[in-house]
Design a protein around this motif. Structure first.
Motif, PDB file in Angstrom:
ATOM      1  N   SER A 149      -6.812  -2.775  -0.250  1.00 43.81           N
ATOM      2  CA  SER A 149      -8.172  -2.273  -0.572  1.00 43.81           C
ATOM      3  C   SER A 149      -8.222  -1.257  -1.870  1.00 43.81           C
ATOM      4  CB  SER A 149      -8.330  -1.614   0.744  1.00 43.81           C
ATOM      5  OG  SER A 149      -7.441  -0.623   1.325  1.00 43.81           O
ATOM      6  N   GLU A 150      -7.360  -0.647  -1.574  1.00 42.51           N
ATOM      7  CA  GLU A 150      -6.841   0.805  -3.083  1.00 42.51           C
ATOM      8  C   GLU A 150      -6.232   0.358  -3.984  1.00 42.51           C
ATOM      9  OE1 GLU A 150      -8.278   3.441  -2.622  1.00 42.51           O
ATOM     10  OE2 GLU A 150      -8.767   3.223  -0.163  1.00 42.51           O
ATOM     11  N   ALA A 151      -6.675  -1.519  -4.729  1.00 44.63           N
ATOM     12  CA  ALA A 151      -5.161  -1.360  -5.418  1.00 44.63           C
ATOM     13  C   ALA A 151      -5.841  -1.089  -6.817  1.00 44.63           C
ATOM     14  CB  ALA A 151      -6.068  -2.899  -5.779  1.00 44.63           C
ATOM     15  N   ALA A 152      -7.232  -1.003  -7.017  1.00 47.25           N
ATOM     16  CA  ALA A 152      -8.289  -0.066  -8.369  1.00 47.25           C
ATOM     17  C   ALA A 152      -7.415   1.239  -8.717  1.00 47.25           C
ATOM     18  CB  ALA A 152      -9.489  -0.354  -8.434  1.00 47.25           C
ATOM     19  N   ARG A 153      -7.100   2.513  -7.063  1.00 50.90           N
ATOM     20  CA  ARG A 153      -7.090   3.351  -7.416  1.00 50.90           C
ATOM     21  C   ARG A 153      -5.115   3.448  -7.758  1.00 50.90           C
ATOM     22  NH1 ARG A 153      -6.324   6.191  -2.169  1.00 50.90           N
ATOM     23  NH2 ARG A 153      -4.497   5.235  -2.167  1.00 50.90           N
ATOM     24  N   GLU A 154      -4.510   2.081  -6.739  1.00 57.82           N
ATOM     25  CA  GLU A 154      -3.320   2.491  -7.124  1.00 57.82           C
ATOM     26  C   GLU A 154      -3.037   1.834  -8.960  1.00 57.82           C
ATOM     27  OE1 GLU A 154      -0.063   2.517  -4.736  1.00 57.82           O
ATOM     28  OE2 GLU A 154      -2.398   4.083  -4.609  1.00 57.82           O
ATOM     29  N   GLU A 155      -3.510   0.759  -9.204  1.00 57.50           N
ATOM     30  CA  GLU A 155      -3.073   0.634 -10.654  1.00 57.50           C
ATOM     31  C   GLU A 155      -3.901   1.636 -12.202  1.00 57.50           C
ATOM     32  OE1 GLU A 155      -5.596  -2.112 -14.373  1.00 57.50           O
ATOM     33  OE2 GLU A 155      -6.226  -3.049 -12.091  1.00 57.50           O
ATOM     34  N   ALA A 156      -4.392   2.689 -11.901  1.00 54.32           N
ATOM     35  CA  ALA A 156      -5.278   3.870 -12.438  1.00 54.32           C
ATOM     36  C   ALA A 156      -4.489   5.065 -12.168  1.00 54.32           C
ATOM     37  CB  ALA A 156      -6.592   4.768 -11.859  1.00 54.32           C
ATOM     38  N   TRP A 157      -3.545   5.099 -10.989  1.00 54.70           N
ATOM     39  CA  TRP A 157      -2.700   5.660 -11.033  1.00 54.70           C
ATOM     40  C   TRP A 157      -1.137   5.176 -11.726  1.00 54.70           C
ATOM     41  CZ3 TRP A 157       2.567   5.931  -8.873  1.00 54.70           C
ATOM     42  CH2 TRP A 157       3.463   6.678  -9.256  1.00 54.70           C
ATOM     43  N   ASP A 208       6.177   4.010  -7.851  1.00 51.74           N
ATOM     44  CA  ASP A 208       5.132   3.549  -6.571  1.00 51.74           C
ATOM     45  C   ASP A 208       4.601   2.841  -7.280  1.00 51.74           C
ATOM     46  OD1 ASP A 208       4.622   4.538  -4.328  1.00 51.74           O
ATOM     47  OD2 ASP A 208       4.828   6.444  -4.412  1.00 51.74           O
ATOM     48  N   GLY A 209       3.261   3.188  -6.274  1.00 48.55           N
ATOM     49  CA  GLY A 209       1.857   2.250  -5.960  1.00 48.55           C
ATOM     50  C   GLY A 209       2.176   0.998  -5.946  1.00 48.55           C
ATOM     51  N   ASP A 210       1.070   0.419  -5.826  1.00 47.37           N
ATOM     52  CA  ASP A 210       1.228  -0.900  -4.981  1.00 47.37           C
ATOM     53  C   ASP A 210      -0.120  -1.290  -5.630  1.00 47.37           C
ATOM     54  OD1 ASP A 210       1.015  -2.891  -3.801  1.00 47.37           O
ATOM     55  OD2 ASP A 210       0.999  -1.965  -1.611  1.00 47.37           O
ATOM     56  N   VAL A 228       5.631  -3.018 -20.681  1.00 50.24           N
ATOM     57  CA  VAL A 228       5.866  -2.659 -20.000  1.00 50.24           C
ATOM     58  C   VAL A 228       6.281  -4.394 -19.278  1.00 50.24           C
ATOM     59  CG1 VAL A 228       3.632  -3.325 -18.054  1.00 50.24           C
ATOM     60  CG2 VAL A 228       3.424  -2.210 -20.223  1.00 50.24           C
ATOM     61  N   VAL A 229       7.020  -3.800 -18.222  1.00 49.68           N
ATOM     62  CA  VAL A 229       8.274  -4.775 -17.704  1.00 49.68           C
ATOM     63  C   VAL A 229       7.841  -4.539 -16.204  1.00 49.68           C
ATOM     64  CG1 VAL A 229       9.301  -4.709 -19.260  1.00 49.68           C
ATOM     65  CG2 VAL A 229      10.005  -3.256 -17.255  1.00 49.68           C
ATOM     66  N   THR A 230       8.114  -5.700 -15.430  1.00 50.79           N
ATOM     67  CA  THR A 230       8.148  -5.366 -13.664  1.00 50.79           C
ATOM     68  C   THR A 230       9.416  -5.959 -13.755  1.00 50.79           C
ATOM     69  OG1 THR A 230       6.731  -6.073 -12.066  1.00 50.79           O
ATOM     70  CG2 THR A 230       6.562  -7.418 -13.682  1.00 50.79           C
ATOM     71  N   GLU A 231       9.698  -5.918 -12.036  1.00 45.98           N
ATOM     72  CA  GLU A 231      10.884  -6.290 -11.888  1.00 45.98           C
ATOM     73  C   GLU A 231      10.884  -6.876 -10.441  1.00 45.98           C
ATOM     74  OE1 GLU A 231      14.084  -3.336  -9.579  1.00 45.98           O
ATOM     75  OE2 GLU A 231      12.649  -2.071 -10.623  1.00 45.98           O
ATOM     76  N   ASN A 232      12.544  -7.800  -9.947  1.00 43.79           N
ATOM     77  CA  ASN A 232      12.146  -8.591  -9.113  1.00 43.79           C
ATOM     78  C   ASN A 232      12.533  -7.563  -7.423  1.00 43.79           C
ATOM     79  OD1 ASN A 232      14.604  -7.655 -10.574  1.00 43.79           O
ATOM     80  ND2 ASN A 232      16.501  -9.163  -8.859  1.00 43.79           N
ATOM     81  N   TRP A 233      11.444  -6.522  -7.773  1.00 38.94           N
ATOM     82  CA  TRP A 233      12.094  -5.548  -6.139  1.00 38.94           C
ATOM     83  C   TRP A 233      10.636  -5.498  -4.683  1.00 38.94           C
ATOM     84  CZ3 TRP A 233      10.936   0.378  -8.080  1.00 38.94           C
ATOM     85  CH2 TRP A 233      10.575   0.718  -6.577  1.00 38.94           C
ATOM     86  N   GLY A 234      11.137  -6.027  -3.706  1.00 43.96           N
ATOM     87  CA  GLY A 234      10.123  -6.307  -2.921  1.00 43.96           C
ATOM     88  C   GLY A 234       9.410  -7.203  -2.305  1.00 43.96           C
ATOM     89  N   GLY A 265       4.032  -4.972  -7.102  1.00 41.58           N
ATOM     90  CA  GLY A 265       3.082  -4.645  -5.585  1.00 41.58           C
ATOM     91  C   GLY A 265       4.130  -4.748  -4.526  1.00 41.58           C
ATOM     92  N   GLN A 266       3.227  -4.175  -3.532  1.00 44.01           N
ATOM     93  CA  GLN A 266       3.624  -4.101  -2.272  1.00 44.01           C
ATOM     94  C   GLN A 266       3.813  -4.555  -1.451  1.00 44.01           C
ATOM     95  OE1 GLN A 266       6.110   0.152  -2.257  1.00 44.01           O
ATOM     96  NE2 GLN A 266       5.340   0.780  -4.058  1.00 44.01           N
TER      97      GLN A 266
END
Length: 273
Positions: free
Chosen positions: A104-112, A97-99, A160-166, A133-134
């Motif tokens: 407008s909420e990217a900083a909050r999402e990054e912290a979570w 989860d997380g975006d 840290v890795v990311t994914e080909n998702w979304g 990102g979503q």
């Protein structure tokens, strides 16, 4: 460490790459538990999953953040001990989860999202997978890349890795736009089931050099696996040099998840042998 790092090369060594599973494949076995509910898991407790994996011949697992019923230090230590006792490597904690590209909420999402770095470290995970990102905006890939870089800087020895998702990473060009500016500071989990269409095999081959772990997901039509597509998807990354674990993903209508995983594992092992 991964399956490849954990074993000595020898006859059949490559087949151990298929001795890996994404815990989502066993979501029904785990009682479809979601963290944040008011009830304990109704299925197999997560603390018992490592032994079950061992008994079914699996040595590597990836676990979703929402499968953790508790995040306190005591529980995380118990789960780490259960993994060690079963001889099962935690390849990745998957933050599903997380975006990072929210307007407008990217900083909050990054912290979570960053709050799970400590959990992954406490569990002894090799990696933490973060969604790129979503929300697709005009600057989504650049914003995602910057946020992932900040998360990686906080991660210490945790990879840290990311994914080909979304929608932010919907093709190989998007993946490269996110990862290239980071110059290797963030890696890729390549998921075979997240792209479709005639160009997907070429896209998978293009991102394979960035990939260090994988969701080896197959598509099913009722009780029948789409073996042609599965083999082609696997071959796309293997022929491009991918050498990491192949964490099996079973997501079909049949409730016998272990049996579905066995079907997919046989196909992967056949390609690897």
């Amino acid at each position: 460490m991964t399956v490849s790092d954990d074993t000595n090369p020898g006859p059949g060594h490559d087949l151990l790459r298929a001795a890996a599973v994404h815990a989502w494949s066993l979501d029904r076995t785990l009682g479809r538990f979601r963290a944040g509910t008011t009830t304990e898991p109704a299925g197999l407790p997560l603390l018992e999953l490592p032994a079950a994996l061992r008994d079914h011949g699996y040595r590597t697992v990836q676990v979703c953040h929402f499968h953790l019923p508790h995040r306190d230090a005591g529980y995380l230590a118990e789960l780490r001990a259960a993994l060690a006792e079963a001889g099962v490597v935690l390849d990745a904690l998957l933050v599903d989860d997380g975006d990072l590209t929210h307007p407008s909420e990217a900083a909050r999402e990054e912290a979570w999202i960053s709050s799970y770095l400590a959990d992954a470290t406490a569990l002894g995970a090799t990696r933490i997978r973060v969604v790129a990102g979503q929300t697709r905006t005009g600057t989504a890939q650049a914003d995602s890349s910057a946020a992932l870089g900040r998360i990686a800087a906080r991660a210490g020895d945790l990879r840290v890795v990311t994914e080909n998702w979304g929608d932010v990473t919907r093709d190989a060009a998007d993946v490269r736009a996110v990862l290239d500016p980071l110059e290797g500071a963030v890696g890729l989990l390549v998921d075979l089931g997240n792209w479709s269409g005639p160009g997907k095999y070429a896209d998978l081959a293009e991102v394979a050099p960035y990939a260090e772990t994988c969701h080896a997901k197959a598509h099913w039509d009722g009780g029948d696996v789409d073996e042609v597509d599965y083999r082609e998807s696997l071959s796309s990354i293997l022929d491009a040099g991918y050498s990491g674990p192949l964490a099996l993903v079973y997501d079909a209508v049949g409730d016998d998840e272990w049996a579905g995983l066995a079907v997919q594992r046989a196909i992967v092992e056949d390609l690897l042998s």
